[in-house]
Enzyme design. Structure first.
Site, PDB file in Angstrom:
ATOM      1  N   ASN A  55      -8.867   2.833  -1.856  1.00  0.00           N
ATOM      2  CA  ASN A  55      -7.651   2.874  -2.657  1.00  0.00           C
ATOM      3  C   ASN A  55      -7.278   1.501  -3.179  1.00  0.00           C
ATOM      4  O   ASN A  55      -7.504   0.488  -2.519  1.00  0.00           O
ATOM      5  CB  ASN A  55      -6.498   3.435  -1.822  1.00  0.00           C
ATOM      6  N   GLY A  63     -16.691  10.215   3.441  1.00  0.00           N
ATOM      7  CA  GLY A  63     -18.123   9.910   3.476  1.00  0.00           C
ATOM      8  C   GLY A  63     -18.954  11.095   3.918  1.00  0.00           C
ATOM      9  O   GLY A  63     -20.012  11.376   3.350  1.00  0.00           O
ATOM     10  N   LYS A 111      -5.554   6.156 -11.065  1.00  0.00           N
ATOM     11  CA  LYS A 111      -5.436   6.725  -9.720  1.00  0.00           C
ATOM     12  C   LYS A 111      -4.467   5.903  -8.870  1.00  0.00           C
ATOM     13  O   LYS A 111      -3.657   6.454  -8.116  1.00  0.00           O
ATOM     14  CB  LYS A 111      -6.792   6.791  -9.026  1.00  0.00           C
ATOM     15  N   GLU A 126      -2.547   1.869   5.165  1.00  0.00           N
ATOM     16  CA  GLU A 126      -3.057   1.151   3.997  1.00  0.00           C
ATOM     17  C   GLU A 126      -1.925   0.670   3.090  1.00  0.00           C
ATOM     18  O   GLU A 126      -2.066   0.614   1.875  1.00  0.00           O
ATOM     19  CB  GLU A 126      -4.009   2.044   3.205  1.00  0.00           C
ATOM     20  N   GLY A 142     -20.395   5.551   7.897  1.00  0.00           N
ATOM     21  CA  GLY A 142     -19.579   6.502   8.628  1.00  0.00           C
ATOM     22  C   GLY A 142     -19.836   7.930   8.182  1.00  0.00           C
ATOM     23  O   GLY A 142     -20.524   8.185   7.188  1.00  0.00           O
ATOM     24  N   ALA A 143     -19.259   8.849   8.937  1.00  0.00           N
ATOM     25  CA  ALA A 143     -19.371  10.274   8.608  1.00  0.00           C
ATOM     26  C   ALA A 143     -17.995  10.910   8.728  1.00  0.00           C
ATOM     27  O   ALA A 143     -17.830  11.979   9.292  1.00  0.00           O
ATOM     28  CB  ALA A 143     -20.372  10.959   9.541  1.00  0.00           C
ATOM     29  N   GLY A 144     -16.996  10.202   8.183  1.00  0.00           N
ATOM     30  CA  GLY A 144     -15.633  10.694   8.224  1.00  0.00           C
ATOM     31  C   GLY A 144     -15.373  11.708   7.131  1.00  0.00           C
ATOM     32  O   GLY A 144     -16.302  12.259   6.528  1.00  0.00           O
TER      33      GLY A 144
END
Length: 309
Positions: free
Chosen positions: A102, A12, A185, A269, A7-9
């Site tokens: 996550n 990413g 995290k 999520e 992807g290119a979100g």
């Protein structure tokens, strides 16, 4: 090093753009619509008041002809199964996968498919979004990427990736204790998501209420209890940073999941960030009433969204 980015979100695209600019051989595995947009406009990133625009080499599903050295995986947790199928042709005997997802639940599926020795650990601290026109907007003051091997030995790709990032403005470092980093995290994110999603407000708005500070402290304590039971209690520096972030009366921060709710997103999520943590806590005999309340609210939201979609 040949790098495939799924992807290119926002995440990413941001890291892939930096790696390409540093000389990495980067390709983006995308859908036809995204490939057309990238061919027309290039990969556009707005960060720290500056815009970069660079050509992006793309591949479509079924177009992977040979394994890559590294696959960067930045999908949402609920898209993991499809993402695994998409990247599988790119993963050969010498490939490593770097997931920036996550929580920890994703490792079960990735390890089962590719082997734990090929799946690195990665945690990123960054606020970025993808605009409707494909522009990636980085709006946090900085960004931090931590990566490392989860099993014995360190693949050569860890050092090579660190070297590439050293030529960029990205603050990236490798860690010999990546599982600890991941738990830290997770504790920060789970407490922040539970707090802002349950209260439907920013940290500053919540701190302005009578009980907001006490609720934030209690949520952090619940997350810490699960991590401690697993042998990964947050270290003092991490615990202090989380407390400052989630009790700052001037903060306009809210978890991205809360922003997703405000924007009407149907898929969240919640299970990866809160559900899995609660289940692990239950296995240790821990009662987590505030995290469970937040998780319950998110499940109600999800059920309503599914019923109306």
């Amino acid at each position: 090093m040949r790098i495939l980015v799924l992807g290119a979100g926002a995440i990413g695209g941001y890291y892939g753009s930096h790696l390409a600019g540093a000389g990495g051989e980067v390709q983006f595995l995308v859908r036809e619509r995204c490939a057309a947009q990238l061919a027309r406009d290039g990969l556009v990133v707005v960060s720290r008041g500056e815009e970069s625009r660079r050509p992006a080499a793309t591949l479509l599903a079924g177009g992977v002809a040979a394994p890559f050295d590294l696959v960067l995986l930045t999908c949402k947790a609920y898209d993991l199964d499809g993402a695994i199928e998409a990247i599988a042709p790119a993963v050969g005997p010498g490939t490593v996968v770097l997931p920036l997802l996550n929580g920890l639940a994703h490792f079960d599926a990735l390890d089962a498919r590719f082997g734990a020795e090929r799946v690195l650990g990665g945690a990123c601290y960054i606020a970025a979004s993808l605009a409707p026109d494909g522009t990636i907007r980085h709006f946090s003051p900085g960004d931090l990427l931590i990566l490392g091997a989860r099993t014995g030995g360190t693949p050569w790709q860890v050092e090579a990736l660190s070297d590439l990032f050293a030529r960029t403005t990205v603050n990236a470092r490798s860690s010999g204790a990546i599982l600890q980093e991941l738990w830290e995290k997770w504790c920060m994110l789970a407490a922040g998501a539970a707090l802002t999603c349950l209260m439907r407000g920013t940290v500053g708005e919540i701190m302005a209420t009578e009980a907001g500070g006490r609720i934030a402290e209690a949520m952090m304590a619940e997350c810490t209890a699960v991590a401690a039971a697993a042998g990964h209690a947050p270290r003092p520096a991490s615990a202090g940073q989380t407390r400052r972030q989630l009790t700052d009366p001037a903060s306009r921060w809210a978890a991205s999941m809360m922003r997703d709710i405000e924007q009407g997103a149907a898929r969240l999520e919640a299970e990866a960030i809160l559900g899995d943590l609660i289940h692990r806590g239950a296995a240790y005999g821990l009662a987590l009433p505030l995290l469970s309340a937040a998780h319950c609210q998110l499940q109600v939201h999800g059920a309503r969204a599914a019923a109306t979609s």
